[in-house]
Design an enzyme around this catalytic site. Structure first.
Site, mmCIF file in Angstrom:
data_model
loop_
_atom_site.group_PDB
_atom_site.id
_atom_site.type_symbol
_atom_site.label_atom_id
_atom_site.label_comp_id
_atom_site.label_asym_id
_atom_site.label_seq_id
_atom_site.Cartn_x
_atom_site.Cartn_y
_atom_site.Cartn_z
ATOM 1 N N GLY A 196 39.629 36.044 24.589
ATOM 2 C CA GLY A 196 39.199 36.351 25.770
ATOM 3 C C GLY A 196 38.287 37.110 25.608
ATOM 4 C CB ALA A 197 34.811 37.345 26.556
ATOM 5 N N GLY A 198 36.837 38.486 29.327
ATOM 6 C CA GLY A 198 37.103 38.950 30.581
ATOM 7 C C GLY A 198 37.193 40.216 30.962
ATOM 8 N N GLY A 199 37.728 40.855 32.057
ATOM 9 C CA GLY A 199 37.646 42.209 32.264
ATOM 10 C C GLY A 199 38.771 42.817 31.540
ATOM 11 C CB ALA A 200 42.176 41.989 30.771
ATOM 12 C CE LYS B 38 40.569 45.173 37.806
ATOM 13 N NZ LYS B 38 41.389 44.837 36.383
ATOM 14 N N GLY C 218 52.835 42.159 28.381
ATOM 15 C CA GLY C 218 51.841 42.775 29.278
ATOM 16 C C GLY C 218 52.618 43.783 30.569
ATOM 17 C CB THR D 103 42.833 44.112 41.992
ATOM 18 O OG1 THR D 103 42.898 42.895 41.035
ATOM 19 C CG2 THR D 103 43.018 43.789 43.466
ATOM 20 C CG ASN E 38 41.992 49.937 36.266
ATOM 21 O OD1 ASN E 38 41.817 51.176 36.059
ATOM 22 N ND2 ASN E 38 43.169 49.817 35.948
ATOM 23 C CG ASP F 16 43.368 47.369 33.570
ATOM 24 O OD1 ASP F 16 44.329 47.575 33.991
ATOM 25 O OD2 ASP F 16 42.424 46.703 33.942
HETATM 26 N N1 LIG Z 1 49.034 44.048 32.040
HETATM 27 C C1 LIG Z 1 48.172 44.511 32.710
HETATM 28 O O1 LIG Z 1 48.251 45.623 32.973
HETATM 29 C C2 LIG Z 1 46.938 43.867 33.232
HETATM 30 C C3 LIG Z 1 45.715 44.560 33.480
HETATM 31 C C4 LIG Z 1 44.597 43.526 33.690
HETATM 32 C C5 LIG Z 1 44.672 42.445 33.686
HETATM 33 N N2 LIG Z 1 45.734 41.719 33.129
HETATM 34 C C6 LIG Z 1 45.879 40.245 33.051
HETATM 35 O O2 LIG Z 1 44.797 39.888 32.176
HETATM 36 C C7 LIG Z 1 44.381 38.655 32.554
HETATM 37 C C8 LIG Z 1 42.910 38.224 32.416
HETATM 38 O O3 LIG Z 1 42.356 39.019 33.515
HETATM 39 P P1 LIG Z 1 40.731 39.260 33.509
HETATM 40 O O4 LIG Z 1 40.416 40.226 34.761
HETATM 41 O O5 LIG Z 1 40.250 39.627 32.088
HETATM 42 O O6 LIG Z 1 40.403 37.630 33.869
HETATM 43 P P2 LIG Z 1 38.913 37.279 34.031
HETATM 44 O O7 LIG Z 1 37.781 38.187 33.680
HETATM 45 O O8 LIG Z 1 38.879 36.047 34.788
HETATM 46 O O9 LIG Z 1 38.859 36.591 32.322
HETATM 47 C C9 LIG Z 1 39.774 35.580 31.997
HETATM 48 C C10 LIG Z 1 39.504 35.145 30.571
HETATM 49 O O10 LIG Z 1 40.422 34.193 30.137
HETATM 50 C C11 LIG Z 1 39.795 33.116 29.332
HETATM 51 N N3 LIG Z 1 40.573 31.914 29.802
HETATM 52 C C12 LIG Z 1 41.033 31.513 30.949
HETATM 53 N N4 LIG Z 1 41.691 30.349 30.980
HETATM 54 C C13 LIG Z 1 41.254 29.863 29.705
HETATM 55 C C14 LIG Z 1 41.748 28.732 28.911
HETATM 56 N N5 LIG Z 1 42.479 27.581 29.748
HETATM 57 N N6 LIG Z 1 41.332 28.570 27.828
HETATM 58 C C15 LIG Z 1 40.729 29.472 27.145
HETATM 59 N N7 LIG Z 1 40.193 30.669 27.718
HETATM 60 C C16 LIG Z 1 40.766 30.858 29.203
HETATM 61 C C17 LIG Z 1 38.508 33.006 29.851
HETATM 62 O O11 LIG Z 1 37.577 32.375 29.189
HETATM 63 P P3 LIG Z 1 36.197 31.902 29.659
HETATM 64 O O12 LIG Z 1 35.115 33.101 29.451
HETATM 65 O O13 LIG Z 1 35.820 30.930 28.718
HETATM 66 O O14 LIG Z 1 36.063 31.307 30.961
HETATM 67 C C18 LIG Z 1 38.394 34.680 30.170
HETATM 68 O O15 LIG Z 1 37.918 35.121 28.595
HETATM 69 C C19 LIG Z 1 44.899 38.212 33.735
HETATM 70 O O16 LIG Z 1 46.016 37.207 33.661
HETATM 71 C C20 LIG Z 1 45.579 39.524 34.302
HETATM 72 O O17 LIG Z 1 46.947 39.284 34.855
HETATM 73 C C21 LIG Z 1 46.726 42.479 32.767
#
Ligand SMILES: NC(=O)c1ccc[n+]([C@@H]2O[C@H](COP(=O)([O-])OP(=O)(O)OC[C@H]3O[C@@H](n4cnc5c(N)ncnc54)[C@H](OP(=O)(O)O)[C@@H]3O)[C@@H](O)[C@H]2O)c1
Length: 286
Positions: free
Chosen positions: A133-137, A71, A251, A67, A92, A108
Site C-alpha cells: 500500500g501507498a496511501g495515508g496509512a 488529513k 490493526g 479523517t 490525523n 497513526d
Molecule cells: N488501525 C488504525 O489505527 C488505522 C489508522 C489509519 C488507517 N487505517 C486503515 O488503513 C487502511 C488504508 O487507509 P488509507 O487512509 O491509507 O487509504 P488510502 O489512502 O485510500 O489508500 C488505500 C491503499 O490501499 C490500496 N488498495 C485498496 N484496494 C486495493 C486492492 N483491491 N488491491 C490492491 N491495493 C488496494 C490502494 O492502492 P492504489 O494506490 O493502487 O489505489 C492504496 O495503496 C484503511 O482500511 C483504514 O481503515 C487503520
C-alpha cells in the site's frame, strides 16, 4: 464544590464520518478517569473545513482528529506541524498547546510502532520491511519505521504513480533506504524480510473476505505479519499467517495505541488502555 457544567471539547471532523468509531474509545476513557470532557463525531463538508477549524479554535477545542478527506487539507490551516507529520504529509490529530495554538500531529504510525515494540516485542531498528500500500496509512507507518531505524523498506503498490511518489518522498524526507515494486500479480515475500505490513484497505468491513495477493511460501519463520485493518481485527491475511505459525499484529492494536497517544497529548493524563480496547471491541462485536 462549585457547580461546573463546562465540558472540554474534542472530536473528529470527517466526511463521511458516521461510521468513525473513535468516539467510543475516547469517551469511555474520559468517563473512566472522571474527566468532564466530550468527544464529538462531526460531519464537516470539505468546503467547510476552514470555518470549522476557526470555529473549533473559538470554542476552545482541546483536540481534533481528522479523517477522510481532511488529513492533508487541514495542514495549512494550523499554527504548526510536528516534524513527523510534516514528513508523512498528513495530520490525523490536532492538539491545542499552552499558548492556544493548534498543532498538527500524526499518531497513526506512532500507534503502529508501539504495537510492534510492545505487543510483538520487536525493535524495528535494522529490520527489513515490506509495506503493502501507498496511501495515508502506509505513509504514516513508513515514516515512523524509517525514523525508528528500519534497514530497508520495500513499498509494494498497485498504482505505480502513488507507489513511486510515496517511496520518493520517504527517501527524500527521512533518508531511509527504500524501493518501490509495482504490484502486478502475486507478490512473493522473500526469506530475508523481517516485517510484512498490509497497509492497504483490503479486508476492511464490509469486504471482510478480501485478502492481499501475496505468497508466504518462502518466508522466514520469524516474519512478523501486521495488518492495519481494525475492523474486523482478525483478517483473512492475519489468519493465513497464523496458520503458517507466523507471529501477527492486528490493526485494533494500532487504532487503540494511536488513540492512547492522542488522549495523552490532549489531556496530559495516562488513559485506561484496557477500557479503550474493550469499548472498541464491543463496538466491533468481537
Ligand atoms: N488501525 C488504525 O489505527 C488505522 C489508522 C489509519 C488507517 N487505517 C486503515 O488503513 C487502511 C488504508 O487507509 P488509507 O487512509 O491509507 O487509504 P488510502 O489512502 O485510500 O489508500 C488505500 C491503499 O490501499 C490500496 N488498495 C485498496 N484496494 C486495493 C486492492 N483491491 N488491491 C490492491 N491495493 C488496494 C490502494 O492502492 P492504489 O494506490 O493502487 O489505489 C492504496 O495503496 C484503511 O482500511 C483504514 O481503515 C487503520
Amino acid at each position: 464544590m462549585a457547580t461546573n457544567y463546562k465540558e472540554e471539547l474534542t472530536g473528529v471532523f470527517g466526511y463521511p464520518v458516521a461510521e468513525n468509531p473513535t468516539c467510543v474509545m475516547q469517551q469511555a476513557a474520559f468517563e473512566a478517569l472522571g474527566l468532564q470532557w466530550r468527544y464529538l463525531t462531526i460531519e464537516v463538508h470539505p468546503e467547510s473545513l476552514t470555518p470549522a477549524i476557526v470555529g473549533a479554535k473559538a470554542m476552545g477545542f482541546r483536540g481534533i482528529n481528522l479523517t477522510i478527506p481532511h488529513k492533508v487539507a487541514v495542514m495549512p490551516l494550523l499554527d504548526g506541524i510536528a516534524p513527523d507529520a510534516q514528513m508523512i504529509g498528513a495530520v490525523n490529530t490536532v492538539r491545542r498547546d499552552d499558548e492556544g495554538r493548534f498543532i498538527g500531529e500524526n499518531t497513526d504510525g506512532k500507534g503502529f510502532l508501539r504495537g510492534v515494540r510492545e505487543d510483538a516485542g520487536i525493535d524495528p531498528a535494522g529490520k527489513r520491511i515490506v509495506l503493502l500500500g501507498a496511501g495515508g496509512a502506509a505513509r504514516a507507518v513508513a515514516v515512523e519505521l524509517a525514523l525508528a531505524g528500519a534497514a530497508e523498506i520495500t513499498v509494494v503498490n498497485r498504482s505505480v504513480e502513488r507507489g513511486e511518489s510515496m517511496t520518493g518522498d520517504l527517501v527524500a524526507r527521512t533518508g531511509a533506504k527504500a524501493s518501490f515494486v509495482p504490484w502486478t500479480n502475486t507478490y512473493r515475500v522473500g526469506s530475508d524480510v523481517d516485517i510484512l505490513v498490509n497497509s492497504t484497505s483490503i479486508g476492511l468491513y464490509p469486504d471482510v473476505d478480501a485478502m492481499p495477493d501475496v505468497a508466504l511460501d518462502d518466508v522466514s519463520p520469524d516474519l512478523l505479519v501486521c495488518d492495519v485493518i481494525p475492523n474486523p481485527p482478525s483478517t483473512p491475511f492475519l489468519r493465513a499467517a497464523t496458520e503458517r505459525g507466523l507471529p501477527t499484529l492486528d490493526g485494533l492494536s494500532m487504532l487503540v495505541y494511536q488513540g492512547v497517544i492522542g488522549f495523552q497529548m490532549w489531556t496530559g493524563e495516562t488513559p485506561p488502555e484496557d477500557v479503550m480496547r474493550d469499548a472498541l471491541k464491543a463496538a466491533f462485536g468481537v
